[in-house]
Design an enzyme around this catalytic site. Structure first.
Site, PDB file in Angstrom:
ATOM      1  N   CYS A  81      65.463  85.550  23.710  1.00 17.56           N
ATOM      2  CA  CYS A  81      64.505  85.731  24.812  1.00 17.56           C
ATOM      3  C   CYS A  81      64.324  87.197  25.193  1.00 17.56           C
ATOM      4  O   CYS A  81      63.354  87.560  25.844  1.00 17.56           O
ATOM      5  CB  CYS A  81      64.942  84.931  26.029  1.00 17.56           C
ATOM      6  SG  CYS A  81      65.246  83.213  25.654  1.00 17.56           S
ATOM      7  N   HIS A 132      62.063  87.272  32.421  1.00 18.09           N
ATOM      8  CA  HIS A 132      61.958  86.171  31.461  1.00 18.09           C
ATOM      9  C   HIS A 132      61.777  84.870  32.246  1.00 18.09           C
ATOM     10  O   HIS A 132      62.452  84.637  33.249  1.00 18.09           O
ATOM     11  CB  HIS A 132      63.231  86.126  30.611  1.00 18.09           C
ATOM     12  CG  HIS A 132      63.311  84.910  29.750  1.00 18.09           C
ATOM     13  ND1 HIS A 132      62.251  84.461  29.005  1.00 18.09           N
ATOM     14  CD2 HIS A 132      64.330  84.028  29.533  1.00 18.09           C
ATOM     15  CE1 HIS A 132      62.610  83.376  28.365  1.00 18.09           C
ATOM     16  NE2 HIS A 132      63.859  83.084  28.669  1.00 18.09           N
ATOM     17  N   ASN A 154      59.807  77.613  29.087  1.00 20.13           N
ATOM     18  CA  ASN A 154      60.494  78.775  28.532  1.00 20.13           C
ATOM     19  C   ASN A 154      59.973  79.021  27.114  1.00 20.13           C
ATOM     20  O   ASN A 154      60.212  78.209  26.222  1.00 20.13           O
ATOM     21  CB  ASN A 154      62.003  78.477  28.524  1.00 20.13           C
ATOM     22  CG  ASN A 154      62.833  79.610  27.950  1.00 20.13           C
ATOM     23  OD1 ASN A 154      62.304  80.544  27.349  1.00 20.13           O
ATOM     24  ND2 ASN A 154      64.140  79.517  28.135  1.00 20.13           N
TER      25      ASN A 154
HETATM   26  O1  UT7 Z   1      66.010  81.380  27.840  1.00 16.98           O
HETATM   27  C1  UT7 Z   1      67.308  81.827  27.702  1.00 16.98           C
HETATM   28  C2  UT7 Z   1      68.096  81.635  28.877  1.00 16.98           C
HETATM   29  N1  UT7 Z   1      68.147  80.233  29.263  1.00 16.98           N
HETATM   30  C3  UT7 Z   1      68.289  79.965  30.524  1.00 16.98           C
HETATM   31  O2  UT7 Z   1      68.283  80.854  31.322  1.00 16.98           O
HETATM   32  C4  UT7 Z   1      68.553  78.522  30.937  1.00 16.98           C
HETATM   33  C5  UT7 Z   1      69.578  78.526  32.015  1.00 16.98           C
HETATM   34  N2  UT7 Z   1      69.958  77.227  32.481  1.00 16.98           N
HETATM   35  C6  UT7 Z   1      69.163  76.416  33.218  1.00 16.98           C
HETATM   36  O3  UT7 Z   1      67.997  76.703  33.431  1.00 16.98           O
HETATM   37  C7  UT7 Z   1      69.770  75.189  33.837  1.00 16.98           C
HETATM   38  O4  UT7 Z   1      71.171  75.229  33.657  1.00 16.98           O
HETATM   39  C8  UT7 Z   1      69.217  73.842  33.260  1.00 16.98           C
HETATM   40  C9  UT7 Z   1      67.784  73.648  33.731  1.00 16.98           C
HETATM   41  C10 UT7 Z   1      69.280  73.865  31.748  1.00 16.98           C
HETATM   42  C11 UT7 Z   1      70.048  72.691  33.786  1.00 16.98           C
HETATM   43  O5  UT7 Z   1      70.072  72.695  35.200  1.00 16.98           O
HETATM   44  P1  UT7 Z   1      71.452  72.515  35.975  1.00 16.98           P
HETATM   45  O6  UT7 Z   1      71.148  72.525  37.406  1.00 16.98           O
HETATM   46  O7  UT7 Z   1      72.372  73.601  35.460  1.00 16.98           O
HETATM   47  O8  UT7 Z   1      71.899  71.074  35.558  1.00 16.98           O
HETATM   48  P2  UT7 Z   1      73.214  70.611  34.809  1.00 16.98           P
HETATM   49  O9  UT7 Z   1      73.163  71.011  33.375  1.00 16.98           O
HETATM   50  O10 UT7 Z   1      74.396  71.029  35.603  1.00 16.98           O
HETATM   51  O11 UT7 Z   1      73.059  69.040  34.912  1.00 16.98           O
HETATM   52  C12 UT7 Z   1      73.099  68.386  36.172  1.00 16.98           C
HETATM   53  C13 UT7 Z   1      72.851  66.915  35.949  1.00 16.98           C
HETATM   54  C14 UT7 Z   1      73.738  66.309  34.845  1.00 16.98           C
HETATM   55  O12 UT7 Z   1      74.091  64.999  35.257  1.00 16.98           O
HETATM   56  P3  UT7 Z   1      75.565  64.686  35.811  1.00 16.98           P
HETATM   57  O13 UT7 Z   1      76.493  65.085  34.697  1.00 16.98           O
HETATM   58  O14 UT7 Z   1      75.697  65.543  37.020  1.00 16.98           O
HETATM   59  O15 UT7 Z   1      75.502  63.237  36.092  1.00 16.98           O
HETATM   60  C15 UT7 Z   1      72.815  66.218  33.669  1.00 16.98           C
HETATM   61  O16 UT7 Z   1      73.154  65.192  32.770  1.00 16.98           O
HETATM   62  O17 UT7 Z   1      71.507  66.701  35.528  1.00 16.98           O
HETATM   63  C16 UT7 Z   1      71.498  65.914  34.337  1.00 16.98           C
HETATM   64  N3  UT7 Z   1      70.351  66.293  33.522  1.00 16.98           N
HETATM   65  C17 UT7 Z   1      69.152  65.699  33.635  1.00 16.98           C
HETATM   66  N4  UT7 Z   1      68.699  64.690  34.397  1.00 16.98           N
HETATM   67  C18 UT7 Z   1      67.411  64.343  34.252  1.00 16.98           C
HETATM   68  C19 UT7 Z   1      70.275  67.284  32.603  1.00 16.98           C
HETATM   69  N5  UT7 Z   1      69.037  67.342  32.090  1.00 16.98           N
HETATM   70  C20 UT7 Z   1      68.328  66.371  32.707  1.00 16.98           C
HETATM   71  C21 UT7 Z   1      66.981  65.950  32.608  1.00 16.98           C
HETATM   72  N6  UT7 Z   1      66.568  64.940  33.406  1.00 16.98           N
HETATM   73  N7  UT7 Z   1      66.105  66.522  31.770  1.00 16.98           N
END
Ligand code: UT7
Length: 326
Positions: free
Chosen positions: A113, A253, A283
């Protein structure tokens, strides 16, 4: 000494739109989750017969047209991408051929990125050294070709598209004032594509284990992204003796609205200073900053002599900044 100045911008995205409601039919997710956790509402995805070079070439043509530069005048074409048409030859060479930019040297760079800002930094140095006078820097991706549509953690995030800028060696105080690039390879596993390189060469197993697709530990990446982009912004301002209030337009980004908001808050930027378009594109990795820059340019959001700060973060890990007087 001549300065590298952006004299043209261009962008191109696929026509096909994939909305959050469309994704609800593919994986166990909801529009509400995607919107509140990422800010993304829809993304553009490539159709059959469209590749990274398709969008990159269109974006480049638009940037060249704005700059009034003909392809034959170009000394250099640099493409930042992690989704090239082929592992080799470089996508930059395909674009050189599409444009008939016969004098230009062409190569790709891989900094995920942060790739566009890495490219800008390299070309800025080459222009400063007198090795090139007119160059194209392109960020272009077809991330949906390496997206795991079975993985709801990541498949809701990505989109396709390209952005390009023409850089020219010009005198005066407008142009790129500084670039800074950084990496920390100790975090390489947080965000990577396990197969399609020499470590996991093509065989039946790599598909069974879904290795050709993006793997990301989102939460870890999130925390590191906020810290690194804040540091990169402060470094750019300090190097130029500027304050946060000097920034007219901040383009980071476009990965997650919560990341952009967190950096904006840490840097005490107002909503007016911060450009956001990820709700429409998701993204797009190396393409996200040049697409946003082109939109800001074409809609008059950035004006002559404005101070523009570009800030990125991505796989590698890599992070980078570029500060310019428009
Ligand atoms: O481009 C290069 C750099 N990349 C980035 O900067 C990405 C950085 N990361 C992020 O943007 C975020 O971490 C994400 C958007 C990828 C994820 O958000 P989060 O708030 O960190 O969520 P999480 O991974 O901690 O997941 C929270 C919950 C989980 O459920 P449990 O384990 O708490 O029951 C996931 O399974 O959300 C669940 N989950 C979803 N639920 C519905 C993860 N993806 C989804 C989804 N729909 N698509």
């Amino acid at each position: 000494m001549a300065h590298a100045r952006i004299t043209g911008t261009g962008s191109a995205v696929p026509d096909k739109v994939l909305t959050n409601s469309d994704l609800e039919k593919i994986v166990d997710t909801t529009d509400e989750w995607i919107t509140t956790r990422t800010g993304i509402k829809e993304r553009r995805i490539a159709s059959e017969g469209e590749f990274t070079s398709t969008f990159a070439t269109k974006a480049a043509e638009r940037a060249l047209e704005m700059a009034g530069v003909s392809p034959g005048e170009l000394d250099l074409i640099v493409v930042a991408t992690v989704t090239p048409d082929f592992p080799f030859p470089a996508t930059a060479c395909l674009i050189q051929n599409n444009l008939k930019a016969t004098r230009a040297a062409a190569f790709d760079i891989s900094a995920a990125c942060s790739g566009f800002l890495y490219g800008l930094s390299i070309v800025n140095s080459l222009i400063g050294a007198g090795s090139a006078a007119k160059a194209l820097v392109i960020g272009a991706e077809t991330l949906t070709r390496i997206t795991d549509w079975n993985d709801r953690n990541s498949c809701v995030l990505f989109g396709d598209g390209a952005g390009a800028v023409v850089l020219e060696a010009l005198s005066g105080d407008r142009g790129i004032l500084s670039t800074h690039i950084h990496s920390d390879g100790s975090y390489w596993e947080l965000l990577h594509q396990p197969a399609c390189g020499s470590r996991n060469p093509a065989d039946i197993r790599i598909l069974e284990e879904r290795l050709p697709f993006i793997k990301m530990q989102g939460n870890e990446v999130f925390k590191l992204a906020v810290r690194a982009m804040e540091d990169a912004a402060n470094e750019a301002l300090a190097a130029n003796g500027m304050a946060k209030s000097d920034i007219d337009l901040f383009i980071s980004h476009q990965a997650n609205l919560r990341i952009i908001d967190a950096i904006g808050k840490r840097l005490k930027l107002s909503g007016k200073q911060v450009y956001v378009n990820l709700e429409r594109y998701g993204n797009t990795s190396a393409a996200s900053i040049p697409i946003a820059l082109d939109e800001a340019n074409r809609t008059g959001r950035v004006k002559e002599r404005d101070i523009v700060l570009l800030d990125s973060f991505g796989g590698g890990l890599t992070w980078a900044s570029a500060l310019m007087r428009w």
